[in-house]
Design a protein around this motif. Sequence first.
Motif, PDB file in Angstrom:
ATOM      1  N   HIS A   1       6.788  -2.638  -2.684  1.00  0.00           N
ATOM      2  CA  HIS A   1       6.950  -2.029  -1.365  1.00  0.00           C
ATOM      3  C   HIS A   1       5.693  -1.278  -0.942  1.00  0.00           C
ATOM      4  N   VAL A   2       5.092  -0.531  -1.897  1.00  0.00           N
ATOM      5  CA  VAL A   2       3.860   0.205  -1.588  1.00  0.00           C
ATOM      6  C   VAL A   2       2.705  -0.770  -1.353  1.00  0.00           C
ATOM      7  N   LEU A   3       2.615  -1.789  -2.187  1.00  0.00           N
ATOM      8  CA  LEU A   3       1.539  -2.782  -2.003  1.00  0.00           C
ATOM      9  C   LEU A   3       1.670  -3.476  -0.650  1.00  0.00           C
ATOM     10  N   LEU A   4       2.908  -3.778  -0.245  1.00  0.00           N
ATOM     11  CA  LEU A   4       3.114  -4.413   1.061  1.00  0.00           C
ATOM     12  C   LEU A   4       2.723  -3.454   2.189  1.00  0.00           C
ATOM     13  N   ALA A   5       3.071  -2.174   2.043  1.00  0.00           N
ATOM     14  CA  ALA A   5       2.709  -1.200   3.079  1.00  0.00           C
ATOM     15  C   ALA A   5       1.196  -1.073   3.217  1.00  0.00           C
ATOM     16  N   VAL A   6       0.488  -1.064   2.079  1.00  0.00           N
ATOM     17  CA  VAL A   6      -0.981  -0.989   2.130  1.00  0.00           C
ATOM     18  C   VAL A   6      -1.558  -2.252   2.760  1.00  0.00           C
ATOM     19  N   SER A   7      -0.976  -3.413   2.447  1.00  0.00           N
ATOM     20  CA  SER A   7      -1.444  -4.667   3.048  1.00  0.00           C
ATOM     21  C   SER A   7      -1.266  -4.631   4.567  1.00  0.00           C
ATOM     22  N   LYS A   8      -0.121  -4.129   5.020  1.00  0.00           N
ATOM     23  CA  LYS A   8       0.105  -4.027   6.468  1.00  0.00           C
ATOM     24  C   LYS A   8      -0.861  -3.034   7.112  1.00  0.00           C
ATOM     25  N   LEU A   9      -1.173  -1.945   6.398  1.00  0.00           N
ATOM     26  CA  LEU A   9      -2.128  -0.961   6.921  1.00  0.00           C
ATOM     27  C   LEU A   9      -3.518  -1.585   7.078  1.00  0.00           C
ATOM     28  N   ILE A  10      -3.930  -2.365   6.088  1.00  0.00           N
ATOM     29  CA  ILE A  10      -5.238  -3.039   6.174  1.00  0.00           C
ATOM     30  C   ILE A  10      -5.212  -4.092   7.278  1.00  0.00           C
ATOM     31  N   TRP A  11      -4.072  -4.758   7.440  1.00  0.00           N
ATOM     32  CA  TRP A  11      -3.932  -5.737   8.518  1.00  0.00           C
ATOM     33  C   TRP A  11      -4.123  -5.061   9.882  1.00  0.00           C
ATOM     34  N   SER A  12      -3.550  -3.857  10.030  1.00  0.00           N
ATOM     35  CA  SER A  12      -3.683  -3.157  11.317  1.00  0.00           C
ATOM     36  C   SER A  12      -5.140  -2.795  11.608  1.00  0.00           C
ATOM     37  N   GLU A  13      -5.971  -2.691  10.548  1.00  0.00           N
ATOM     38  CA  GLU A  13      -7.390  -2.414  10.740  1.00  0.00           C
ATOM     39  C   GLU A  13      -8.209  -3.690  10.898  1.00  0.00           C
ATOM     40  N   ARG A  14      -7.545  -4.854  10.841  1.00  0.00           N
ATOM     41  CA  ARG A  14      -8.164  -6.166  11.053  1.00  0.00           C
ATOM     42  C   ARG A  14      -9.245  -6.481  10.007  1.00  0.00           C
ATOM     43  N   LYS A  15      -9.001  -6.061   8.772  1.00  0.00           N
ATOM     44  CA  LYS A  15      -9.892  -6.426   7.667  1.00  0.00           C
ATOM     45  C   LYS A  15      -9.288  -7.657   6.988  1.00  0.00           C
ATOM     46  N   ILE A  16      -9.697  -8.835   7.461  1.00  0.00           N
ATOM     47  CA  ILE A  16      -8.974 -10.074   7.140  1.00  0.00           C
ATOM     48  C   ILE A  16      -9.032 -10.409   5.651  1.00  0.00           C
ATOM     49  N   GLN A  17     -10.241 -10.485   5.100  1.00  0.00           N
ATOM     50  CA  GLN A  17     -10.370 -10.912   3.709  1.00  0.00           C
ATOM     51  C   GLN A  17      -9.739  -9.906   2.754  1.00  0.00           C
ATOM     52  N   LYS A  18      -9.962  -8.626   3.016  1.00  0.00           N
ATOM     53  CA  LYS A  18      -9.370  -7.601   2.153  1.00  0.00           C
ATOM     54  C   LYS A  18      -7.845  -7.624   2.242  1.00  0.00           C
TER      55      LYS A  18
ATOM     56  N   ASN B   1       9.255   8.577  -7.523  1.00  0.00           N
ATOM     57  CA  ASN B   1       8.624   7.301  -7.870  1.00  0.00           C
ATOM     58  C   ASN B   1       9.234   6.122  -7.112  1.00  0.00           C
ATOM     59  N   SER B   2       9.827   6.390  -5.974  1.00  0.00           N
ATOM     60  CA  SER B   2      10.450   5.329  -5.183  1.00  0.00           C
ATOM     61  C   SER B   2       9.417   4.685  -4.263  1.00  0.00           C
ATOM     62  N   GLY B   3       9.161   3.411  -4.476  1.00  0.00           N
ATOM     63  CA  GLY B   3       8.204   2.705  -3.629  1.00  0.00           C
ATOM     64  C   GLY B   3       8.682   2.567  -2.195  1.00  0.00           C
ATOM     65  N   GLU B   4      10.011   2.419  -1.995  1.00  0.00           N
ATOM     66  CA  GLU B   4      10.544   2.294  -0.631  1.00  0.00           C
ATOM     67  C   GLU B   4      10.247   3.549   0.195  1.00  0.00           C
ATOM     68  N   LEU B   5      10.450   4.715  -0.425  1.00  0.00           N
ATOM     69  CA  LEU B   5      10.224   5.961   0.295  1.00  0.00           C
ATOM     70  C   LEU B   5       8.744   6.186   0.583  1.00  0.00           C
ATOM     71  N   TRP B   6       7.888   5.878  -0.378  1.00  0.00           N
ATOM     72  CA  TRP B   6       6.452   6.053  -0.157  1.00  0.00           C
ATOM     73  C   TRP B   6       5.950   5.088   0.917  1.00  0.00           C
ATOM     74  N   ALA B   7       6.482   3.862   0.933  1.00  0.00           N
ATOM     75  CA  ALA B   7       6.083   2.912   1.972  1.00  0.00           C
ATOM     76  C   ALA B   7       6.491   3.421   3.353  1.00  0.00           C
TER      77      ALA B   7
ATOM     78  N   ARG C   1      -2.829   8.027   7.594  1.00  0.00           N
ATOM     79  CA  ARG C   1      -2.112   7.001   6.823  1.00  0.00           C
ATOM     80  C   ARG C   1      -2.888   6.561   5.586  1.00  0.00           C
ATOM     81  N   LYS C   2      -4.205   6.509   5.718  1.00  0.00           N
ATOM     82  CA  LYS C   2      -5.004   6.040   4.588  1.00  0.00           C
ATOM     83  C   LYS C   2      -4.887   6.983   3.403  1.00  0.00           C
ATOM     84  N   SER C   3      -4.977   8.292   3.657  1.00  0.00           N
ATOM     85  CA  SER C   3      -4.849   9.253   2.563  1.00  0.00           C
ATOM     86  C   SER C   3      -3.440   9.216   1.974  1.00  0.00           C
ATOM     87  N   LYS C   4      -2.436   8.993   2.824  1.00  0.00           N
ATOM     88  CA  LYS C   4      -1.064   8.896   2.315  1.00  0.00           C
ATOM     89  C   LYS C   4      -0.886   7.662   1.447  1.00  0.00           C
ATOM     90  N   SER C   5      -1.543   6.570   1.834  1.00  0.00           N
ATOM     91  CA  SER C   5      -1.441   5.345   1.026  1.00  0.00           C
ATOM     92  C   SER C   5      -2.084   5.543  -0.342  1.00  0.00           C
TER      93      SER C   5
END
Length: 923
Positions: free
Chosen positions: A824-841, A791-797, A808-812
């Motif tokens: 940490h997980v929420l930040l990792a998902v935000s960065k993943l969405i950023w890499s896909e250039r989905k600005i509003q999401k 249940n470690s968010g750092e490791l999952w991120a 990466r999407k399935s892992k997220s």
Amino acid sequence: MTTNTLANKNKKHFLGIPAPLGYVAGVGRGATGFTTRSDIGPARDANDVSDDRHAPPTKRKKKDETEEDDDEDLNDSNYDEFSGYSGGLFSKDPYDKDDAEADAIYESIDKRMDEKRREYREKKEKEFLEQYRQERPKIQQQFSDIKRTLALVSEAEWAALPEVGDARNRKQRNPRAEKFTPLPDSVLSRNLGGETTTTIDPSSGLASMVPGALTPSGDLDLVKIGQARNTLMNVKLSQVSDSVTGQTVVDPKGYLTDLQSMIPTYGGDINDIKKARLLLKSVRETNPNHPPAWIASSRLEEVTGKVQMARNLIMRGCEINPTSEDLWLEAARLQPPETAKGVIAQAVRHIPTSVRIWIKAADLEVETKAKRRVFRKALEHIPNSVRLWKAAVEIENPNDARILLSRAVECCNTSVELWLALARLETYENARKVLNKARENIPTDKQIWTTAAKLEEANGNNHMVEKIIDRSISSLSANGVEINRDQWLQEAIESEKAGSVLTCQAIIKAVIGIGVEEEDCKQTWIDDAENCAKENAFECARAIYAHALQVFPNKKSIWLRAAHFEKTHGTRESLESLLQKAVQNCPKAEVLWLMGAKSKWLAGDVPAARSILNYAFQANPNSEEIWLAAVKLESENAEYERARKLLAKARSSAPTPRVMMKSAKLEWGLENLNEALNLLEEAVKVFPTFPKLWMMKGQIEDQQGKIEVAIETYNTGLKQCPNSIPLWILLSALEEKRGVLTKARSVLERGRLKNPKTATLWLHAIRIEIRAGMKEIAQTLLARALQECPNSGELWAEAIFLEPRPLRKSKSIDALKKCEHDPHVLLAVSKLIWSERKIQKCREWFTRTVKSDSDFGDAWGYFYKFELMFGTEEQQQEILKRCIAAEPKHGEEWCKVSKSIANWRFKTEDVLKALVKILPIPI
């Protein structure tokens, strides 16, 4: 009848028939004088062949069934070259019942064993499938990174792309293109002159449609057909346009429009309409005095488009039931406005006391003067209708409205709304008289009392407000009205929203203690204040805190809550005023002194802050928090000598680990490294179990280039503080820095043995392998780490970005299932969405991240960097403002900037802006 006939008739039926098997005469009649077979046993031995003379007939075997094994058919026609005769050794099926039973037992055993192995088999299949998908990803996943770069293609580059051509030759593209069908000469000859054909060949069937449209050449002229059609239509319309008397009955221009309006709007089944008509007709005839039946019938006809029939039905219903309000109102609705007035006039004659009909009559009038006349007439018939009085007052000017309301309160003296409306229109003196009369007529309504209090407050009689509220509570209680605390608190909130602050405070003071047990007062009042703050009723919350502090003046928790409320919703002056009272009542509460000093410091009044801290020293001598606050105040204002003196005095009077650490940090920040080391040498002897001292000492030695000495310091510190995770990480980083990866790995492994289930140590071990290029080993470590810390968010991120891009999407998704609210997980998902250039999401996910943990500085850094790239200036300033208010302290990247000795004087804004420069853009 002859003798033979009689003899045959009397003959017994059993005569001439052989005796049954085993029959002995006399046994049936009980004769026992002789021996029979029943005495000596059966006449045949058990092994004798049975006598089947009287046995039941047996069924014949079918011809296709095989006979006995020894009856073989040895005919030549039954011989086969390969298998011999059909009656051979292997011609019979050896499968019998015993074999079937054995097979069933074996099958059940196999089925049971298969059930036991199923979980293992499915797991192996799943692992094989995942491995297969990793080794052979889909084509869509392989080219996802290339497709993502299409977002960078400009419009000019898109426009410059060549059109896609067909590489096939002409025959492949259009196999019929080479086929040529020659046209007849007649077609070519007609089009030589470039003329347009307006005729049709008479040989076609169209020539018989319009007689007389043939040209002299025998062709059919299309132009003449159109002219003839228009002429015929005009003649038809002219014939029906005028009647015998010359009055126009058909409008030729609007003829088609009228036809369109006659199309029924109902799209249901016509049979349902017929059934409904019959049922409603039956209801009307059975009970003609039932108004809903007439209304339903008229609405049915209205829906089907027969408006006139609906009007006739509803008027018939009104004739039969002249006292029904609903029927008359429905009739007025169906009629046109001019006719509706006449219908309402009839209704008024039949029901002069109906309020709804009078209001409908006023609504049908267009002019205000006519509306007034209708309302006046209505009030003559129904003088006690509050609704009519209100409707009549709404269309009057203030002077006439006041006169009307004066008469209205005489006729409806129990209507609170009319009394209050009259009081609002009167002058101050007359309004007081009106409210006094209202209280006499309606002694059980609290709204009259609160209105009176608001009236006094609005006219400057502040001393009367509290008296009126107190009198209202006693008067209402005397008249048997229950004082509902929640309702009165809501009334206070509404009074504040109306601008009557004194009234709301008086209501709070009067009802805050009603119905509350003494032991529950503190928590109940705190909850009430928080609820008022949520509804933006800040004055009510302030009044509740003020009352609570009067009752509990020595409760530190209430002072702290009130101070935080003022800090959030109040002004600096109100906060400082509150804190002055707080420290007078709770002088031992260090946090209250520190809040007051910080408020003065943030306002730029440093002398006042020093003064507060001096008073705090007097109230709390040798307090570590106050010493350190004074040091911070001086160091932030560049008064380093003052800070040194304060720290020296603190070390002599109250030597604590934090005081020693702050003393060394001040010297370190001022680049007096030797002095800082001396202080730390002295400190670790006195406080060897305080890990930050060892950490600072090792970092200073590393800064001086004494790597071996720093490693020795860290090792010594770990012996004293084996549970300090940062010490293990610093030692490992130092070993990696000097190129000894084996020792760096062993240090972290020893740390994990000393501190099991510590995700941070696993994370740094994984990153060492990544930096060394050992990605497979890193993935193996990550798998082990997730087993130990699932249940470690750092490791999952870290696991999300360690996967290939397509996975990466399935892992997220797996990470969110395990750690749904981990920042940490929420930040990792935000960065993943950023890499896909989905600005509003991406913006929504960043907002969710900082809401989940506002102390997580890394999230603020990435969010601010994102807004700097894609947001507006307002959005950037909003994030900066929110970050400063949150004052984050944690986060790996955040601490790298904030804990750096070069940035020891950085404030939150400075740390955020410095962090943005070093954060990478997610790709």
